[in-house]
Design a protein around this motif. Sequence first.
Motif, PDB file in Angstrom:
ATOM      1  N   TRP A  34      -8.222  72.344 -18.590  1.00 24.67           N
ATOM      2  CA  TRP A  34      -7.851  71.170 -19.376  1.00 24.67           C
ATOM      3  C   TRP A  34      -7.476  70.000 -18.477  1.00 24.67           C
ATOM      4  O   TRP A  34      -6.966  70.180 -17.365  1.00 24.67           O
ATOM      5  N   VAL A  35      -7.730  68.801 -19.000  1.00 27.89           N
ATOM      6  CA  VAL A  35      -7.274  67.572 -18.350  1.00 27.89           C
ATOM      7  C   VAL A  35      -6.565  66.722 -19.406  1.00 27.89           C
ATOM      8  O   VAL A  35      -6.952  66.724 -20.577  1.00 27.89           O
ATOM      9  N   GLN A  36      -5.527  66.041 -19.003  1.00 25.14           N
ATOM     10  CA  GLN A  36      -4.818  65.134 -19.904  1.00 25.14           C
ATOM     11  C   GLN A  36      -4.738  63.765 -19.271  1.00 25.14           C
ATOM     12  O   GLN A  36      -4.284  63.623 -18.125  1.00 25.14           O
ATOM     13  N   LEU A  37      -5.178  62.760 -20.006  1.00 26.29           N
ATOM     14  CA  LEU A  37      -5.095  61.376 -19.563  1.00 26.29           C
ATOM     15  C   LEU A  37      -4.102  60.668 -20.477  1.00 26.29           C
ATOM     16  O   LEU A  37      -4.358  60.494 -21.664  1.00 26.29           O
ATOM     17  N   ALA A  38      -2.951  60.325 -19.911  1.00 26.72           N
ATOM     18  CA  ALA A  38      -1.882  59.679 -20.677  1.00 26.72           C
ATOM     19  C   ALA A  38      -1.930  58.182 -20.395  1.00 26.72           C
ATOM     20  O   ALA A  38      -1.578  57.722 -19.306  1.00 26.72           O
ATOM     21  N   PHE A  39      -2.375  57.420 -21.383  1.00 25.30           N
ATOM     22  CA  PHE A  39      -2.542  55.984 -21.215  1.00 25.30           C
ATOM     23  C   PHE A  39      -1.190  55.272 -21.091  1.00 25.30           C
ATOM     24  O   PHE A  39      -0.180  55.711 -21.640  1.00 25.30           O
ATOM     25  N   THR A  40      -1.217  54.143 -20.397  1.00 24.30           N
ATOM     26  CA  THR A  40      -0.129  53.176 -20.430  1.00 24.30           C
ATOM     27  C   THR A  40      -0.609  51.965 -21.232  1.00 24.30           C
ATOM     28  O   THR A  40      -1.804  51.786 -21.461  1.00 24.30           O
ATOM     29  N   ASP A  41       0.331  51.135 -21.657  1.00 18.62           N
ATOM     30  CA  ASP A  41      -0.018  50.052 -22.575  1.00 18.62           C
ATOM     31  C   ASP A  41      -0.952  49.015 -21.964  1.00 18.62           C
ATOM     32  O   ASP A  41      -1.583  48.244 -22.696  1.00 18.62           O
ATOM     33  N   ASP A  42      -1.065  48.979 -20.631  1.00 18.37           N
ATOM     34  CA  ASP A  42      -1.978  48.015 -20.015  1.00 18.37           C
ATOM     35  C   ASP A  42      -3.321  48.647 -19.649  1.00 18.37           C
ATOM     36  O   ASP A  42      -4.142  48.021 -18.978  1.00 18.37           O
ATOM     37  N   ASP A  43      -3.594  49.856 -20.102  1.00 17.70           N
ATOM     38  CA  ASP A  43      -4.860  50.518 -19.773  1.00 17.70           C
ATOM     39  C   ASP A  43      -6.068  49.959 -20.535  1.00 17.70           C
ATOM     40  O   ASP A  43      -7.119  49.716 -19.923  1.00 17.70           O
ATOM     41  N   PRO A  44      -5.991  49.772 -21.861  1.00 19.87           N
ATOM     42  CA  PRO A  44      -7.192  49.310 -22.576  1.00 19.87           C
ATOM     43  C   PRO A  44      -7.739  48.006 -21.989  1.00 19.87           C
ATOM     44  O   PRO A  44      -7.024  47.019 -21.842  1.00 19.87           O
ATOM     45  N   GLY A  45      -9.025  48.052 -21.638  1.00 19.86           N
ATOM     46  CA  GLY A  45      -9.670  46.890 -21.044  1.00 19.86           C
ATOM     47  C   GLY A  45      -9.493  46.783 -19.547  1.00 19.86           C
ATOM     48  O   GLY A  45     -10.112  45.922 -18.907  1.00 19.86           O
ATOM     49  N   HIS A  46      -8.659  47.646 -18.942  1.00 19.86           N
ATOM     50  CA  HIS A  46      -8.393  47.557 -17.511  1.00 19.86           C
ATOM     51  C   HIS A  46      -8.654  48.869 -16.768  1.00 19.86           C
ATOM     52  O   HIS A  46      -8.373  48.970 -15.579  1.00 19.86           O
ATOM     53  N   PHE A  47      -9.147  49.880 -17.465  1.00 21.03           N
ATOM     54  CA  PHE A  47      -9.490  51.121 -16.760  1.00 21.03           C
ATOM     55  C   PHE A  47     -10.969  51.392 -16.986  1.00 21.03           C
ATOM     56  O   PHE A  47     -11.605  50.803 -17.867  1.00 21.03           O
TER      57      PHE A  47
END
Length: 735
Positions: free
Chosen positions: A58-71
């Motif tokens: 398994w892999v888990q990617l925990a986003f931060t609020d500045d991720d959308p559009g910048h990752f």
Amino acid sequence: MDEKTPRNAVSRRTVLQGAVTAFGTMSSVASLAAQWTSTRPAPAAITAGAWQERPMRWVQLAFTDDDPGHFDPQFWLDYFKLIHADGACLSAGGFTAYYPTQIPLHTRAPGVDQVDAFGVMVAGCRALGMNVLARVEPGGFREDVFAAHPEWVARRPDGTPQRYFASTDLYMNCALGGYNFEFITSVMREIMRTYPVDAIFTNRWATQSRCYCNSCRTLFRAASGQEIPENESADSPLRRAYSDWSAARLLELAKLWNTEIRAINTNAFLVPNGVGSAGRDLKSYGEFTPLLCSDSQARRGVTPPWENGKHAKICRMTMGEKPICGIFSVGVEEAYRWKDSVQGAAEIRAWVASGMAQGFRPWMVKFNAKPIDRRWMPVVAHIYDWHWKNERYLRNTANLARVAIVAAADQLGAGDADNGAGIPADYVNGYYQALVEARIPFQMIYDRSLDAALLDRYRVLILPNVTRLSLAQCQQLRDYVSRGGRLVATHQTSLYDEAGARRGDFGLADLFGCSYGGQVDERVTNSYLTLRHPHPLLRGLEDAPRVIGAVKRVHVDARGPSVVPLTLVASYTDLPMERVFTREPLTDTPMAFCREFGRGRVVYFPMDLDRTFWEVLSADHLTLLRNAVEWAADEAAPLRVSGPGLLDVAYWRQQSSLTVHLVNLTNPMTMKGPYREIVPVGPFTIELELPDTAHIRGVRLLEADRALDTRRDGTRLTVTVPSVALHEIVAIELG
């Protein structure tokens, strides 16, 4: 970097080439990808029943609020493919929505209106044939939510709102009220109806310091007729009543979410994080969730390196044979919360190996989709590639240990080897450490799951100060020993009933061969144990007339026939030095009872020998704890490992093989991490018990990738392992 590359995106080529270099077997990223495509089994249907049996990495990617559009989503999908990940957990909503939610007060992350970060990653993982969990984070909320629903906030006894502990501009939600039961439930429904996910993984859903909101006050008053306690002692009936009520309320919440999820997709379910925490009713959670993970991400302070394996055993005692996963972080898990940090390769590998050996499926978590320090990526790629290549030897069907530790829910914390306070976890950790050092394979059993079918799998049960046992539980243990089972118990085991009230005598007094003498000494200094040779309990101590005693002692009165190999040398002054001598060198005060009961055997220590061992790690105490298990068992051990160093061992059965796991914990940083390097040890002689009709087709070392010569004598097989770097598996192919 061209203008189309997202800001702060990382180079896929750099990471992938680094991972390939770590493998040492592939000449190019392209050839590794081709190997993946040609050799990976076709995935089962995503919506098939019991899908949770399939994913192993398994892999888990925990986003931060500045991720959308910048990752860079493709960067992660390439990496997931590279490392053979077949399950993903992706941040979806709760505190922040990483998709274009339509629910009022469900705050969208900046950029989500332009890029559905969650949706893009779900689609990409699905294209790779991966199963997907949606991560929902209910913990805490913003000012606008508080303004609209002040009744959702957790409150102090004076009624003031509780601020979020790490971000004081936020509020702590009441975990037992409308925020979770109403708002988060609606979030889960929206996610399940909008995206093709297999389950909801909920994080920090049960975070609950004692709450005094009107909802909690009203509900607790209705359930108990009393007010929520404020300053009661830890063992007060009112405090226990509140603890039981809040645990029942959380279980009600988890079952509600599970029901709502399954109403939308009958093959989906809730994966509640943190079930293995102290105080949870493990049996109830294990009955309804098909998949469980342990959020024990890394060690800190004086956490021992076997702790991840312990969490695997805790999950196993909850889940039985259902799949369990061990979440591990690549960052430093310290109190200072360096979430963007990177641990050293040796420490990551050792922590993951400890869990995998005891049955965990690895689950890597990365916070922030814009990685700053990428040194962990080749390390995880190496671990997952090895796991993928040897997957069929890691799909266990049965554990072959014959020894089990029985533990109560409040004994499953981390413990503290330095505090000397005797908190419940210290007793379990003491015997756990002793069994690891003795290389005795063992499992763990929840004290509320003592049915005969489970107990009879084991030859020896260890009760490390399991103080609270009901009459029914005592009878289950009594019947187990009468049938031929063996028991080792310490200190105040069975002295209290299930509600925490002290009995007039041990509930298991007839098994122990003694009665409670009416007194418990909480701190005994400069006391010793006289060894009454000869007896198998004292094997290896033949040249010792006495050894140091334990710190706590239960006064007992002998009853019935028993052998007493240890007697007390009472405490005497330790200062001034001129007075440090015993006035009574020999007594008849018993400190160990070894006896037959029915068709079984019992060893009882009326002292905290296990907890004291955890605090001071005396080699003599280790010998006594090991010998107690071996005398009680009175049978050839299913696995014996001879050789140097500190090893954690496990013995498993698969569909067409047997495996022996050897995890090398020998290291200067063993008891105070992190590991700097791996220190190989060996050679080892492995002797194991085979099933009566086993036909051996061959034996291999999976890490060294070589065949082994064997010697067989009836059902006993002997092999020699030249060396173990970190995690070696002896794989026995069955015909």
